[in-house]
Write an enzyme that holds these catalytic residues in place. Structure first.
Site, PDB file in Angstrom:
ATOM      1  CG  HIS A 189     -20.038  11.092  17.730  1.00 23.91           C
ATOM      2  ND1 HIS A 189     -18.799  11.682  17.895  1.00 23.91           N
ATOM      3  CD2 HIS A 189     -20.598  11.045  18.962  1.00 23.91           C
ATOM      4  CE1 HIS A 189     -18.620  11.981  19.175  1.00 23.91           C
ATOM      5  NE2 HIS A 189     -19.696  11.597  19.849  1.00 23.91           N
ATOM      6  CB  CYS A 292     -16.085  16.306  14.143  1.00 24.05           C
ATOM      7  SG  CYS A 292     -16.679  14.683  13.698  1.00 24.05           S
TER       8      CYS A 292
HETATM    9  N1  ARG Z   1     -11.884  11.963  19.409  1.00 24.02           N
HETATM   10  C1  ARG Z   1     -13.203  12.509  19.484  1.00 24.02           C
HETATM   11  C2  ARG Z   1     -14.114  11.565  20.250  1.00 24.02           C
HETATM   12  O1  ARG Z   1     -13.943  10.376  20.112  1.00 24.02           O
HETATM   13  C3  ARG Z   1     -13.742  12.765  18.118  1.00 24.02           C
HETATM   14  C4  ARG Z   1     -15.079  13.433  18.114  1.00 24.02           C
HETATM   15  C5  ARG Z   1     -15.632  13.647  16.749  1.00 24.02           C
HETATM   16  N2  ARG Z   1     -16.764  14.463  16.797  1.00 24.02           N
HETATM   17  C6  ARG Z   1     -17.913  14.239  16.152  1.00 24.02           C
HETATM   18  N3  ARG Z   1     -18.838  15.145  16.198  1.00 24.02           N
HETATM   19  N4  ARG Z   1     -18.129  13.113  15.536  1.00 24.02           N
HETATM   20  O2  ARG Z   1     -14.964  11.963  20.992  1.00 24.02           O
END
Ligand code: ARG
Length: 298
Positions: A189, A292
């Site tokens: 991300h 996150c």
């Molecule tokens: N386990 C989640 C996923 O893989 C983690 C998300 C993390 N969020 C972020 N904004 N980077 O989607």
């Protein structure tokens, strides 16, 4: 650690601890949405950080999250709390709920059915709390991949958000957009590889916004684009990025960062920011950090 070119211009100030207290930077109180991690767990793996054979500690996760919320409140921010839902173990990552700019919310459309159940509760929350809601048709994972600098929407793709969704979101929010390509699965991300530290000041003679990023997460073309746009950016090391140092929440002065990234904290101090360390290590087991867990409501 990967070797990286130094940024074109770096202008550290002379102070560290003193710089922090005498910081000339002004904090902007913000409004955040966070989601209580009542059902947080790692029961599937959709990024390289998630190992279903590693236990999470529910009590510790809750305490770390409560401390994050208390930290935001202590810094003067308004925090809205959404309740988690059973069967949605990643719902704590509120940044992925959508993108909100100037009272318009574009909810997320998730790339995986493991998380698509979050779309309805978050869309409902936006309908109840944000002026206008534009439901997208293409996959975008909210502020996980879409970071507003106050001037530009930095938009990641490569692992989750569909690059075609960039236009859809930009149109709905009425913002100029800069596409950035992510190439390293550890930084799947955009908000794991880049932090907006201050939103600059508007106007032709205004100061550009300040960002920090880890270059190795980006394609060569996107690295070049970032250098052109932000020659003064803070360049984070891979080691700090792996502790999700770039998954930071900044109000323009105070920057909530993982306590496991002291080098990044010093880089922030050199630039007049005040690092506010927190421990959110339980959430790293799911591939997330402080940002996150936090959606900015504008
Ligand atoms: N386990 C989640 C996923 O893989 C983690 C998300 C993390 N969020 C972020 N904004 N980077 O989607």
């Amino acid at each position: 650690m990967t070797a990286e070119k130094a940024p074109a211009v770096l202008t550290p100030t002379a102070t560290t601890a003193a710089g922090a207290t005498l910081s000339r930077r002004t904090p902007r109180p913000q409004r955040f949405l966070v989601t209580r991690p009542t059902y947080f767990d790692v029961v599937y793996s959709i990024n390289p950080w998630m190992h279903t054979d590693v236990d999470t500690d529910a009590g510790l996760a809750m305490r770390q999250w409560e401390n994050l919320v208390a930290t935001f409140r202590r810094l003067g921010h308004e925090v809205e709390i959404c309740e988690g839902a059973p069967g949605l173990p990643d719902m704590v990552f509120a940044a992925n709920a959508g993108t909100v700019i100037d009272g318009v919310a574009v909810p997320a459309k998730f790339s995986t059915d493991k998380r698509s159940g979050e779309e309805k509760p978050y869309t409902d929350w936006f309908r109840d709390h944000v002026g206008s809601v534009v439901v997208p048709t293409l996959v975008n994972e909210g502020e996980g991949d879409l970071l507003w600098t106050g001037r530009l929407l930095l938009a990641g793709s490569g692992f989750r958000t569909d690059p075609l969704a960039h236009n859809e979101v930009a149109e709905a929010l009425g913002v100029p957009l800069v596409p950035l390509k992510l190439v390293d699965p550890s930084f799947y991300h955009l908000d794991t590889a880049l932090a907006v530290l201050d939103t600059g000041s508007a106007g032709a003679s205004g100061r550009a916004e300040t960002i920090a990023y880890y270059p190795g997460a980006f394609s060569a073309g996107s690295q070049a684009a970032l250098r052109r746009l932000y020659p003064d950016a803070i360049i984070a090391s891979r080691a700090d990025a792996e502790w999700f140092a770039l998954n930071a929440v900044s109000d323009g002065r105070n920057v909530v960062v993982p306590e496991q990234a002291p080098t990044f904290a010093r880089q922030l101090e050199e630039r007049g920011f005040v690092p506010v360390p927190v421990d959110v290590s339980e959430f790293r087991k799911a591939g997330g950090g402080a940002k996150c867990c936090t959606l900015i409501l504008r």
